[in-house]
Design a protein around this motif. Structure first.
Motif, PDB file in Angstrom:
ATOM      1  N   VAL A 574       0.827  -1.207   0.000  1.00 15.84           N
ATOM      2  CA  VAL A 574       0.000   0.000   0.000  1.00 15.84           C
ATOM      3  C   VAL A 574       0.858   1.253   0.000  1.00 15.84           C
ATOM      4  O   VAL A 574       0.593   2.212  -0.734  1.00 15.84           O
ATOM      5  N   GLU A 575       1.914   1.256   0.810  1.00 13.88           N
ATOM      6  CA  GLU A 575       2.699   2.472   1.004  1.00 13.88           C
ATOM      7  C   GLU A 575       4.089   2.100   1.495  1.00 13.88           C
ATOM      8  O   GLU A 575       4.280   1.068   2.156  1.00 13.88           O
ATOM      9  N   ILE A 576       5.073   2.944   1.161  1.00 19.17           N
ATOM     10  CA  ILE A 576       6.452   2.742   1.608  1.00 19.17           C
ATOM     11  C   ILE A 576       6.975   4.070   2.151  1.00 19.17           C
ATOM     12  O   ILE A 576       6.755   5.125   1.543  1.00 19.17           O
ATOM     13  N   HIS A 623      13.262   1.084   6.699  1.00 18.83           N
ATOM     14  CA  HIS A 623      12.188   1.214   5.722  1.00 18.83           C
ATOM     15  C   HIS A 623      10.971   0.435   6.219  1.00 18.83           C
ATOM     16  O   HIS A 623      11.094  -0.704   6.682  1.00 18.83           O
ATOM     17  N   VAL A 624       9.826   1.044   6.103  1.00 20.60           N
ATOM     18  CA  VAL A 624       8.581   0.395   6.504  1.00 20.60           C
ATOM     19  C   VAL A 624       7.692   0.258   5.265  1.00 20.60           C
ATOM     20  O   VAL A 624       7.465   1.239   4.549  1.00 20.60           O
ATOM     21  N   VAL A 625       7.224  -0.954   5.025  1.00 21.41           N
ATOM     22  CA  VAL A 625       6.300  -1.235   3.920  1.00 21.41           C
ATOM     23  C   VAL A 625       4.938  -1.547   4.529  1.00 21.41           C
ATOM     24  O   VAL A 625       4.800  -2.501   5.298  1.00 21.41           O
ATOM     25  N   ILE A 626       3.955  -0.702   4.228  1.00 19.49           N
ATOM     26  CA  ILE A 626       2.593  -0.958   4.695  1.00 19.49           C
ATOM     27  C   ILE A 626       1.936  -1.929   3.715  1.00 19.49           C
ATOM     28  O   ILE A 626       1.845  -1.651   2.515  1.00 19.49           O
ATOM     29  N   VAL A 627       1.517  -3.080   4.227  1.00 19.49           N
ATOM     30  CA  VAL A 627       0.880  -4.089   3.378  1.00 19.49           C
ATOM     31  C   VAL A 627      -0.554  -4.297   3.850  1.00 19.49           C
ATOM     32  O   VAL A 627      -0.879  -4.102   5.026  1.00 19.49           O
ATOM     33  N   ALA A 628      -1.403  -4.676   2.906  1.00 23.93           N
ATOM     34  CA  ALA A 628      -2.818  -4.909   3.202  1.00 23.93           C
ATOM     35  C   ALA A 628      -3.101  -6.398   3.167  1.00 23.93           C
ATOM     36  O   ALA A 628      -2.628  -7.124   2.285  1.00 23.93           O
ATOM     37  N   MET A 629      -3.868  -6.856   4.137  1.00 26.33           N
ATOM     38  CA  MET A 629      -4.332  -8.237   4.183  1.00 26.33           C
ATOM     39  C   MET A 629      -5.838  -8.180   4.390  1.00 26.33           C
ATOM     40  O   MET A 629      -6.310  -7.921   5.493  1.00 26.33           O
ATOM     41  N   GLY A 630      -6.578  -8.335   3.295  1.00 28.43           N
ATOM     42  CA  GLY A 630      -8.012  -8.096   3.382  1.00 28.43           C
ATOM     43  C   GLY A 630      -8.242  -6.610   3.572  1.00 28.43           C
ATOM     44  O   GLY A 630      -7.795  -5.780   2.790  1.00 28.43           O
ATOM     45  N   THR A 631      -8.936  -6.261   4.659  1.00 29.48           N
ATOM     46  CA  THR A 631      -9.178  -4.846   4.956  1.00 29.48           C
ATOM     47  C   THR A 631      -8.287  -4.334   6.075  1.00 29.48           C
ATOM     48  O   THR A 631      -8.367  -3.161   6.426  1.00 29.48           O
ATOM     49  N   SER A 632      -7.448  -5.186   6.638  1.00 33.52           N
ATOM     50  CA  SER A 632      -6.523  -4.749   7.690  1.00 33.52           C
ATOM     51  C   SER A 632      -5.157  -4.455   7.084  1.00 33.52           C
ATOM     52  O   SER A 632      -4.766  -5.050   6.077  1.00 33.52           O
ATOM     53  N   LYS A 633      -4.421  -3.521   7.706  1.00 32.97           N
ATOM     54  CA  LYS A 633      -3.107  -3.110   7.209  1.00 32.97           C
ATOM     55  C   LYS A 633      -2.091  -3.172   8.340  1.00 32.97           C
ATOM     56  O   LYS A 633      -2.395  -2.812   9.482  1.00 32.97           O
ATOM     57  N   VAL A 634      -0.896  -3.616   7.999  1.00 35.25           N
ATOM     58  CA  VAL A 634       0.197  -3.707   8.973  1.00 35.25           C
ATOM     59  C   VAL A 634       1.463  -3.171   8.335  1.00 35.25           C
ATOM     60  O   VAL A 634       1.537  -3.003   7.105  1.00 35.25           O
ATOM     61  N   GLY A 635       2.465  -2.893   9.156  1.00 35.33           N
ATOM     62  CA  GLY A 635       3.752  -2.406   8.666  1.00 35.33           C
ATOM     63  C   GLY A 635       4.842  -3.458   8.812  1.00 35.33           C
ATOM     64  O   GLY A 635       4.960  -4.085   9.869  1.00 35.33           O
TER      65      GLY A 635
END
Length: 687
Positions: A574-576, A623-635
């Motif tokens: 989603v975001e970096i 570096h932090v990569v925000i990833v999506a799993m379904g509707t939840s997001k983690v870094g």
């Protein structure tokens, strides 16, 4: 049963009949909504008739009998001798189920199970007129056409042709159009040998329908005054008629004007040709000798399609994948070279490889209509069984995606559509009290967005109540009360995908056991897809699925954890950003970061995946990569970002299969092996 027949013929039947049966289910449900659609009735009649013909050629008697009885029903319906109603459709749909079952037995080379005698008897009863003595609305009376004549391109039987000759000849002898020496043919002789009509008789027949001289060749200018009408002496191809002219002839027999003997509006005169008629004079034209019309372009004789085994397409796709890996390797080597010719060659290879990849992927594409086509029947049967009124709307049926995805999405979409009808749409009385139309609407749509497909299932039903979902989560022990109170509405909606979770108070054969939606989530995750839910209480719900166009080649974000390379599927990213890791917070015992007033759990995946990286303290920044799993997001905290790269997924070896958090492996541009991270599996196992 003739399974020992030519295998090519059997395969042709399986392909043709399979396509027809796929359409029939949707057409039958559509017919219930539009019972007076003549085109639809004719199409369904032709469908059963074609399947019956192919089955008869293969001596599949059980399949022939069932299709024949269903065909008879639609022959009555299209002649307006019976009306379409729900009870009739129940019987016909049951017949279609048995036809589909027998078709699968043919595909598997198994003995056919005939349809029950009660079903055949019910079909035969429906094939009788609804009201005895009801007038039949037939336009043509003198020359009745066979039931399938209108659909089979205007073919006429020998008996009809004899009737036509009798009507033209009457009691008078027939002579040639211009040759008085042609032998006379009595009516008895004409009708008795209708298969052996002479050229003169056929020209006389055409003259009766179109007038004399229509098909005569244009005479040369110098012989215009001495040459008579359209006799056998005319040169060239004057005796031949074009396809259009023959079609016109058939129209005279079966179409607007009826037979030539009736007083219809057709151009055929009622007067028969006289034995001593004078030759028709042809008016000369100021033009060189030529044929009456420019020659038609010949129809293409070569086939434009070819049947290819899907395994061969898979093999080609695998080879293209290997080519992509070589392209990536050469690009990396070319970037280190200062040779201009090398750069141009690598650039050309990149263009060709990209085009070849797109072309091969296109051969594997199928319209999602192959999945959507089954839902009208699913919704119809489910709504009828639950005493609900539901209208299914399908949008974007022509959207293409990989054939493997088409097959993989079938079961998840069935669960979601059934869930919308069962949980979402209210009963007609409840909807009416709420000020809604008695009929609910479920909308199934598909569209392409970049290299992904967006699928959505909308309903205008009751929607979901977050408070009810919170209470159920506490009752089932998924969350304690404090954690449940902190859940957002979106997180509450996602609880329906938890295993064993259901809001139904009563268990039925449709739902209530909490099995189904968790299967949907698992399957979509396996496809590297995402699920999201939007719902409004009293207004309805929407479930959105996002899946890649293909599973063969995947765009990824290459990262490094220590010296080891890993690939994160780009669909999850989603975001970096770069972050000071000393400015984190701890919520419920879990390290979190706050980005734009949103809280994300933070995971140092290096500690999970790289041996010897279990130290509690880490670097101060990363570096932090925000990833999506379904509707939840983690870094995810990573050591290094390499860049975006298309990779080919290779299965893990036998010793590594089932490794938690790993979807497969690939070869990077620098020739090293990188593991592909399965984000949902990784979090489920380690967090």
């Amino acid at each position: 049963m003739a399974f020992d027949a030519d295998d090519e013929i059997l395969q042709d039947f399986l392909v043709e009949a399979g396509e027809i049966l796929e359409k029939l289910s949707e057409q039958l449900v559509d017919l219930e909504q539009h019972p007076d659609d003549s085109d639809l009735l004719n199409a369904i009649f032709r469908g059963f008739h074609t399947v019956k013909g192919g089955a008869g050629f293969l001596q599949l008697d059980a399949l022939v009998n069932c299709c024949h009885s269903a065909e008879n029903v639609f022959d009555i319906l299209r002649n307006h001798k019976r009306a379409v109603d729900s009870e009739l459709m129940d019987v016909v749909l049951e017949a279609l189920d048995h036809v589909n079952a027998m078709f699968e037995q043919v595909r598997n080379r198994e003995e056919l199970t005939p349809a029950p005698d009660e079903l055949i008897a019910a079909l035969d009863a429906l094939a009788l007129p609804q009201v005895a003595g009801e007038p039949v609305s037939n336009q043509s009376v003198d020359v009745p056409a066979a039931p399938e004549s209108d659909q089979d391109g205007g073919d006429i039987t020998d008996e009809e042709f004899e009737q036509l000759l009798d009507a033209l000849h009457g009691d008078a002898p027939v002579t040639g159009a211009s040759d008085s020496s042609a032998p006379d043919q009595s009516p008895a002789n004409s009708s008795g040998s209708a298969d052996e009509i002479t050229d003169d008789e056929f020209e006389a027949l055409l003259d009766e329908l179109h007038g004399k001289g229509k098909f005569a060749a244009k005479p040369p200018a110098d012989d215009a005054q001495t040459t008579g009408g359209a006799g056998p002496e005319k040169g060239g191809d004057g005796e031949l008629i074009t396809d259009d002219e023959f079609e016109k002839l058939l129209d005279e027999l079966h179409g607007k004007g009826g037979s030539p003997t009736t007083g219809g509006s057709g151009p055929a005169p009622a007067k028969s040709p006289q034995p001593k008629a004078e030759p028709a004079k042809v008016v000369p034209e100021k033009a060189p000798a030529s044929k009456p019309a420019p020659p038609r372009e010949p129809a293409p004789v070569a086939e434009t399609t070819v049947r290819v085994d899907t395994k061969r397409l898979d093999d080609i796709m695998n080879m293209v994948g290997e080519l992509v890996l070589v392209r990536n390797r050469l690009q990396r080597l070319g970037s280190d070279s200062e040779d201009e010719h090398m750069h141009k060659a690598v650039s050309s290879l990149d263009v060709v490889t990209t085009d070849l990849q797109a072309a091969v992927m296109q051969t594997r594409m199928q319209p999602i209509k192959k999945v959507f086509g089954r839902f009208p029947r699913v919704v119809r049967d489910l709504a009828r069984g639950m005493k609900k009124e539901v209208n299914l709307v399908m949008i974007g049926e022509d959207t293409d995606l990989d054939k493997n995805l088409v097959e993989a999405l079938s079961d998840p979409l069935v669960h979601l559509v059934r869930n919308s009808v069962d949980h979402g749409i209210e009963t007609p009385d409840v909807r009416e009290k709420a000020g809604k139309p008695r009929q609910g609407t479920v909308t199934l749509s598909a569209e392409q967005e970049g290299d992904h497909i967006l699928l959505s299932i909308d309903d205008d039903g009751a929607g979901m109540d977050p408070e009810v979902l919170r209470r159920k989560a506490v009752e089932k022990g998924i969350y304690d009360q404090d954690a449940a109170d902190r859940l957002t509405d979106t997180e509450c909606f996602n609880l329906i995908f938890a295993a064993g979770f259901s809001t139904k108070e009563q268990i039925s054969d449709v739902s209530g056991r909490g099995v189904g939606m968790d299967v949907v989530k698992t399957k979509i995750n396996q496809l590297n897809g995402q699920l999201s839910i939007v719902s409004a209480l009293g207004k309805g719900s929407r479930i959105i699925i996002k899946v890649p166009l293909t599973l063969a080649i995947m765009p990824t974000l290459m990262i490094k954890l220590g010296d080891q390379s890993f690939a994160l599927p780009l669909v999850n990213v989603v975001e970096i950003f770069h972050l000071n890791l000393t400015r984190t917070n701890v919520v419920d015992g879990r390290e979190c970061i706050v980005v734009r007033d949103k809280v994300f759990p933070l995971f140092h995946i290096k500690r999970w995946l790289v041996k010897g990286s279990n130290a509690v303290t880490g670097p101060e920044s990363g570096h932090v990569v925000i990833v999506a799993m379904g509707t939840s997001k983690v870094g995810f905290v990573v050591d290094q970002l390499v860049g975006q790269e298309e990779v080919v997924i290779k299965p893990l070896g036998r010793g590594l299969q089932g490794t938690p958090g790993m979807a497969g492996a690939t070869i990077t541009g620098d020739g090293r092996i990188a593991l592909i991270i399965d984000v949902p599996s990784l979090l489920q196992h380690y967090s």
